[in-house]
Scaffold this motif. Structure first.
Motif, short mmCIF file in Angstrom:
data_model
loop_
_atom_site.label_atom_id
_atom_site.label_comp_id
_atom_site.label_asym_id
_atom_site.label_seq_id
_atom_site.Cartn_x
_atom_site.Cartn_y
_atom_site.Cartn_z
N CYS A 116 30.20 -19.00 59.86
CA CYS A 116 31.15 -17.93 59.58
C CYS A 116 32.33 -18.20 60.19
CB CYS A 116 30.29 -17.19 60.25
SG CYS A 116 28.23 -16.68 60.00
N ILE A 117 32.80 -16.92 59.38
CA ILE A 117 34.76 -16.44 60.05
C ILE A 117 34.67 -15.65 60.92
CG2 ILE A 117 36.37 -16.29 58.97
CD1 ILE A 117 35.52 -18.43 58.28
N GLY A 118 34.83 -15.77 62.01
CA GLY A 118 35.18 -15.34 63.37
C GLY A 118 36.42 -14.60 62.99
N LEU A 119 36.38 -12.91 64.03
CA LEU A 119 37.41 -12.68 64.63
C LEU A 119 37.31 -11.86 65.93
CD1 LEU A 119 38.40 -10.89 60.75
CD2 LEU A 119 38.92 -12.96 61.38
N TYR A 120 38.71 -11.32 66.68
CA TYR A 120 38.31 -10.83 67.90
C TYR A 120 37.96 -9.38 67.21
CZ TYR A 120 42.01 -13.85 69.92
OH TYR A 120 42.86 -14.75 70.55
N ASN A 121 37.11 -8.53 67.96
CA ASN A 121 36.14 -7.95 68.02
C ASN A 121 37.25 -5.97 67.62
OD1 ASN A 121 33.31 -8.39 68.61
ND2 ASN A 121 33.82 -8.37 70.49
N GLU A 122 38.51 -6.75 68.25
CA GLU A 122 39.16 -5.47 67.57
C GLU A 122 39.70 -5.36 66.39
OE1 GLU A 122 41.95 -7.98 70.50
OE2 GLU A 122 39.89 -7.04 69.96
N HIS A 123 39.70 -6.38 66.01
CA HIS A 123 40.67 -7.14 64.93
C HIS A 123 38.86 -7.08 63.40
CE1 HIS A 123 43.23 -10.00 65.90
NE2 HIS A 123 44.02 -8.29 66.36
N TYR B 287 26.00 -16.23 55.74
CA TYR B 287 27.54 -16.50 56.01
C TYR B 287 27.39 -15.12 55.52
CZ TYR B 287 27.70 -20.93 54.30
OH TYR B 287 27.64 -22.14 54.80
N ARG B 288 29.11 -15.23 56.99
CA ARG B 288 29.36 -13.68 57.55
C ARG B 288 30.50 -13.51 58.17
NH1 ARG B 288 24.10 -13.71 56.73
NH2 ARG B 288 22.67 -12.45 58.34
N ILE B 289 31.44 -12.24 57.90
CA ILE B 289 33.20 -12.41 58.88
C ILE B 289 32.42 -11.42 59.85
CG2 ILE B 289 35.13 -11.78 58.30
CD1 ILE B 289 35.47 -12.63 55.73
N HIS B 290 32.04 -12.07 60.57
CA HIS B 290 31.85 -10.44 61.35
C HIS B 290 32.51 -11.32 63.24
CE1 HIS B 290 30.46 -14.49 64.00
NE2 HIS B 290 29.83 -15.01 63.12
N GLY B 291 32.46 -10.26 64.43
CA GLY B 291 33.61 -10.49 65.57
C GLY B 291 32.68 -11.27 66.58
N ASP C 23 14.95 -17.01 69.22
CA ASP C 23 14.58 -16.52 68.00
C ASP C 23 15.84 -14.70 67.32
OD1 ASP C 23 12.73 -18.87 67.29
OD2 ASP C 23 11.56 -17.51 67.99
N TYR C 24 15.97 -14.58 68.74
CA TYR C 24 16.88 -13.05 67.74
C TYR C 24 17.83 -12.10 69.39
CZ TYR C 24 16.98 -8.26 67.21
OH TYR C 24 16.90 -6.85 67.71
N ILE C 25 18.61 -12.19 69.29
CA ILE C 25 19.78 -11.48 69.84
C ILE C 25 20.13 -9.83 69.16
CG2 ILE C 25 22.32 -11.17 71.21
CD1 ILE C 25 21.54 -14.08 71.24
N GLY C 26 20.10 -8.53 70.15
CA GLY C 26 20.31 -7.26 69.80
C GLY C 26 21.89 -6.45 69.66
N PRO C 27 21.79 -5.90 69.00
CA PRO C 27 23.26 -5.45 69.28
C PRO C 27 23.60 -5.57 71.58
CG PRO C 27 22.33 -4.16 67.98
CD PRO C 27 21.41 -4.87 68.81
N GLY C 28 24.65 -6.21 71.10
CA GLY C 28 25.73 -6.25 72.40
C GLY C 28 26.34 -7.08 72.99
N PRO C 29 26.94 -7.54 74.02
CA PRO C 29 27.99 -7.93 74.56
C PRO C 29 27.01 -9.68 74.28
CG PRO C 29 27.06 -6.87 77.08
CD PRO C 29 26.42 -6.54 75.00
N ASP C 30 26.03 -9.65 74.19
CA ASP C 30 25.47 -11.13 73.84
C ASP C 30 25.34 -11.40 72.87
OD1 ASP C 30 25.57 -11.76 77.22
OD2 ASP C 30 23.16 -10.48 77.53
N ASN C 31 25.27 -10.60 72.26
CA ASN C 31 25.28 -11.10 70.50
C ASN C 31 26.48 -11.85 69.99
OD1 ASN C 31 25.58 -10.65 67.37
ND2 ASN C 31 23.91 -8.76 67.91
N PRO C 32 26.05 -12.81 69.35
CA PRO C 32 27.55 -13.74 68.66
C PRO C 32 28.09 -13.07 67.31
CG PRO C 32 25.45 -14.91 69.48
CD PRO C 32 24.97 -13.28 69.33
N LEU C 33 27.16 -11.91 66.47
CA LEU C 33 28.64 -11.72 65.47
C LEU C 33 29.48 -10.48 66.56
CD1 LEU C 33 25.25 -11.06 62.96
CD2 LEU C 33 27.23 -13.43 63.06
N GLY C 34 29.40 -9.79 67.51
CA GLY C 34 30.20 -9.28 68.13
C GLY C 34 29.98 -7.96 67.21
#
Length: 194
Positions: free
Chosen positions: A170-177, A151-155, A129-140
């Motif tokens: 959503c629209i995904g980008l590399y985290n650095e981008h 809808y988001r543009i996210h890493g 139901d929830y994932i906090g910030p960090g390496p497992d987060n689908p939003l980067g």
């Protein structure tokens, strides 16, 4: 004089066998789980080219983002036209998950939290139901929230998804981008998905 153990035919046959073996090994023993993303996924770089903003926007007020879901590319133009960026993206898996049209950035977050939408949970009841910030987060690492709900543009930490139809909308980008784009945008930056 040629050594009969190492003739041209033997060399060509050995090279062909080696090449064939490597291609089998890449598909059977690959660490990339492409079939988990989609059964017939292809990266699309053939249309990855710079564009002019004028056919898409009347003005560059607050900057502009164009997401081309066919070429899987995100274009950014700054308000004063001094900055143009082009990034590869992931796009929604299917047409029914894709939203096209004009929107804008309404919120910007570093270290976003993720909650699946009701339709995601319906399709995937095993998801958390929830994932906090960090390496497992689908939003980067960063997220740009659009005026359209969910809808988001996210890493993304899963870099296999970039260049593919792999998202739930959503629209995904590399985290650095996304970190770079985050620094260039603001609330009110106009967004067009085509």
């Amino acid at each position: 004089m040629t050594d009969p153990k190492f003739s041209r035919r033997v060399f060509v046959a050995a090279a062909a066998a080696t090449i064939g073996t490597r291609s089998v090994a890449q598909t059977e023993g690959s660490t990339e789980i492409e079939s988990d993303i989609s059964h017939s996924v292809q990266r699309n770089i053939s249309s990855f080219r710079s564009l002019d903003w004028r056919p898409y926007f009347d003005t560059l007020r607050n900057g502009a983002i164009l997401v081309d879901t066919q070429s899987r590319a995100l274009h950014f133009w700054s308000e004063d036209q001094s900055v143009y960026k082009l990034f590869p993206t992931s796009v929604p898996l299917t047409a029914d998950l894709t939203r096209l049209g004009k929107t804008e950035i309404v919120r910007r977050v570093i270290g976003p939290e993720w909650r699946p939408t009701p339709s995601m949970l319906e399709r995937n009841p095993e998801w958390p139901d929830y994932i906090g910030p960090g390496p497992d987060n689908p939003l980067g690492t960063h997220a740009l929230y659009l005026s359209w709900q969910y809808y988001r543009i996210h890493g993304t930490h899963d870099t296999r998804k970039i260049g593919r139809r792999s998202s739930n909308g959503c629209i995904g980008l590399y985290n650095e981008h996304i970190a770079e784009l985050y620094g260039l945008t603001k609330v009110g930056t106009q967004v067009l998905l085509i």
